[in-house]
Scaffold this active site. Structure first.
Site, PDB file in Angstrom:
ATOM      1  N   ASP A  45     -35.568   5.278  29.631  1.00  0.00           N
ATOM      2  CA  ASP A  45     -36.214   4.233  29.644  1.00  0.00           C
ATOM      3  C   ASP A  45     -37.092   3.889  29.279  1.00  0.00           C
ATOM      4  O   ASP A  45     -37.587   2.581  28.738  1.00  0.00           O
ATOM      5  CB  ASP A  45     -36.420   3.154  30.850  1.00  0.00           C
ATOM      6  CG  ASP A  45     -37.386   4.880  32.199  1.00  0.00           C
ATOM      7  OD1 ASP A  45     -37.991   5.984  31.078  1.00  0.00           O
ATOM      8  OD2 ASP A  45     -37.639   3.907  33.018  1.00  0.00           O
ATOM      9  N   SER A  46     -38.304   4.661  28.909  1.00  0.00           N
ATOM     10  CA  SER A  46     -38.862   4.599  27.540  1.00  0.00           C
ATOM     11  C   SER A  46     -39.225   3.780  26.289  1.00  0.00           C
ATOM     12  O   SER A  46     -40.089   3.633  25.815  1.00  0.00           O
ATOM     13  CB  SER A  46     -39.885   5.831  26.900  1.00  0.00           C
ATOM     14  OG  SER A  46     -38.690   6.776  26.153  1.00  0.00           O
ATOM     15  N   ASP A  84     -29.731   6.368  31.136  1.00  0.00           N
ATOM     16  CA  ASP A  84     -31.304   6.345  31.919  1.00  0.00           C
ATOM     17  C   ASP A  84     -31.209   5.328  32.383  1.00  0.00           C
ATOM     18  O   ASP A  84     -31.012   4.288  32.633  1.00  0.00           O
ATOM     19  CB  ASP A  84     -32.805   6.122  31.256  1.00  0.00           C
ATOM     20  CG  ASP A  84     -34.182   7.176  31.954  1.00  0.00           C
ATOM     21  OD1 ASP A  84     -34.039   7.011  33.263  1.00  0.00           O
ATOM     22  OD2 ASP A  84     -34.607   6.688  31.073  1.00  0.00           O
ATOM     23  N   LYS A 114     -29.327   9.242  34.629  1.00  0.00           N
ATOM     24  CA  LYS A 114     -31.052  10.107  34.903  1.00  0.00           C
ATOM     25  C   LYS A 114     -31.609   9.146  35.665  1.00  0.00           C
ATOM     26  O   LYS A 114     -31.121   8.220  35.234  1.00  0.00           O
ATOM     27  CB  LYS A 114     -31.187  10.188  33.493  1.00  0.00           C
ATOM     28  CG  LYS A 114     -32.854  11.791  34.511  1.00  0.00           C
ATOM     29  CD  LYS A 114     -33.332  11.903  32.634  1.00  0.00           C
ATOM     30  CE  LYS A 114     -34.229  10.685  32.557  1.00  0.00           C
ATOM     31  NZ  LYS A 114     -35.760   9.769  33.366  1.00  0.00           N
ATOM     32  N   GLU A 116     -35.045   9.058  38.107  1.00  0.00           N
ATOM     33  CA  GLU A 116     -36.256   9.233  38.376  1.00  0.00           C
ATOM     34  C   GLU A 116     -36.891   9.995  39.701  1.00  0.00           C
ATOM     35  O   GLU A 116     -36.787   9.019  41.231  1.00  0.00           O
ATOM     36  CB  GLU A 116     -38.031   8.935  37.958  1.00  0.00           C
ATOM     37  CG  GLU A 116     -37.490   8.703  36.205  1.00  0.00           C
ATOM     38  CD  GLU A 116     -39.071   7.803  36.432  1.00  0.00           C
ATOM     39  OE1 GLU A 116     -39.912   7.605  37.227  1.00  0.00           O
ATOM     40  OE2 GLU A 116     -38.636   7.486  34.813  1.00  0.00           O
ATOM     41  N   GLU A 181     -41.766  16.909  33.632  1.00  0.00           N
ATOM     42  CA  GLU A 181     -42.543  15.971  32.837  1.00  0.00           C
ATOM     43  C   GLU A 181     -44.884  15.893  33.361  1.00  0.00           C
ATOM     44  O   GLU A 181     -44.764  15.992  34.263  1.00  0.00           O
ATOM     45  CB  GLU A 181     -42.573  15.003  32.561  1.00  0.00           C
ATOM     46  CG  GLU A 181     -43.319  13.857  31.992  1.00  0.00           C
ATOM     47  CD  GLU A 181     -42.806  12.024  31.684  1.00  0.00           C
ATOM     48  OE1 GLU A 181     -41.820  11.972  31.742  1.00  0.00           O
ATOM     49  OE2 GLU A 181     -43.902  11.367  30.632  1.00  0.00           O
TER      50      GLU A 181
END
Ligand code: KIV
Length: 280
Positions: A45-46, A84, A114, A116, A181
């Site tokens: 999502d970056s 993501d 993925k 978080e 991270e």
């Protein structure tokens, strides 16, 4: 058909070889990463910041992530393609989490997803549908506001122990790998030792089982300031800009197109047809 890397293969690679992951947001970036031989292509999502010019990752939608994942799927034919899950697509309920994961795989073509944070019930439920899950701990950008900014995590013993506990719970829930991270290197090493699934670090030190960087940071398409962990391997942004400046200069000077860049003139058209006052 070319063989593809699977999530179980990557989970089994822990302690045997270092894993390489890079992000991609479209077919060309995924194709180049795939040809470079990376193990995992993450449609992270970056891309909200790296490709869409947004200030953070929070506004990117599931539909947008599916759109980019589908494009990257056309390029990543060998690497494991991970989609993501964006903010809002799994925090609302376990049911929403499963539905979003199913869409990323079914519509987007991801072969794993993925998410978080230590989302243990969500991870277990997605894994139960047959979708491999990669988890993400440490600096989790979707929690930007509650973390108080992009800050290094796990900076004292208590926080470090809490991260280790969360990593164990994530493994127990069935995740096949774990992104770490922005944490101090000894914490990255301790988590890596504490779990049986591969850890993939980004600013988490050299002892993780693998490393990931964002495509635009690696090749030189992003603008400073860059995080401390970024290493630039090329400056393609500067190369692309010079190419476009040269094209613009050639057009303005009448140097483009040259004869060789034009289609041959068919017989009878050496004299261009004229247009009479009737427009014929
Ligand atoms: O979105 C992303 O690019 C990521 C990586 C930094 C792991 O989550």
């Amino acid at each position: 058909m070319e063989s593809t890397i699977t999530a179980p293969e990557l989970a089994a690679a822990k302690g045997k070889r270092r894993l390489v992951m890079v992000t991609a947001s479209d077919e060309p970036s995924a194709r180049l990463a795939d040809r470079a031989g990376v193990d995992i292509v993450l449609v992270g999502d970056s891309l909200a910041m790296a490709a869409l010019g947004r200030p953070d990752t929070l506004s990117v939608t599931l539909d947008e992530m599916i759109h980019h994942t589908r494009a990257a799927a056309a390029g990543a034919t060998h690497a494991l393609l991970v989609g993501d899950m964006p903010f809002g697509s799994y925090q609302t309920s376990v049911r929403d989490a499963v539905r979003s994961a199913v869409r990323l795989v079914g519509e987007g073509g991801a072969r794993a997803v993925k998410l978080e944070g230590p989302r243990v019930p969500e991870i277990a439920a997605i894994v139960a549908t047959g979708i491999p899950v990669m988890a993400h701990l440490g600096l989790t950008p979707q929690s930007l506001h509650s973390l108080g900014g992009y800050r290094v995590q796990g900076r004292d013993r208590e926080q470090a122990l809490s991260l280790i506990e969360k990593a164990r719970a994530i493994e127990e829930a069935g995740a096949f790998s774990l992104v770490l991270e922005a944490i101090p290197s000894p914490v990255g090493a301790a988590i890596t030792r504490a779990v049986g699934i591969p850890t993939i670090g980004i600013g988490a030190g050299p002892d993780c089982d693998g490393q990931v960087l964002v495509f635009a940071d690696v090749v030189g398409l992003s603008e400073p300031p860059l995080p401390r962990f970024v290493r630039r391997y090329a400056e393609v942004g500067a190369t692309i800009q010079s190419a476009l400046e040269a094209f613009a200069a050639d057009v303005r000077a009448g140097r483009y197109p040259a004869a060789a860049e034009c289609y041959p003139t068919p017989p009878g058209l050496e004299e261009p047809p004229g247009f009479d006052s009737n427009g014929s």
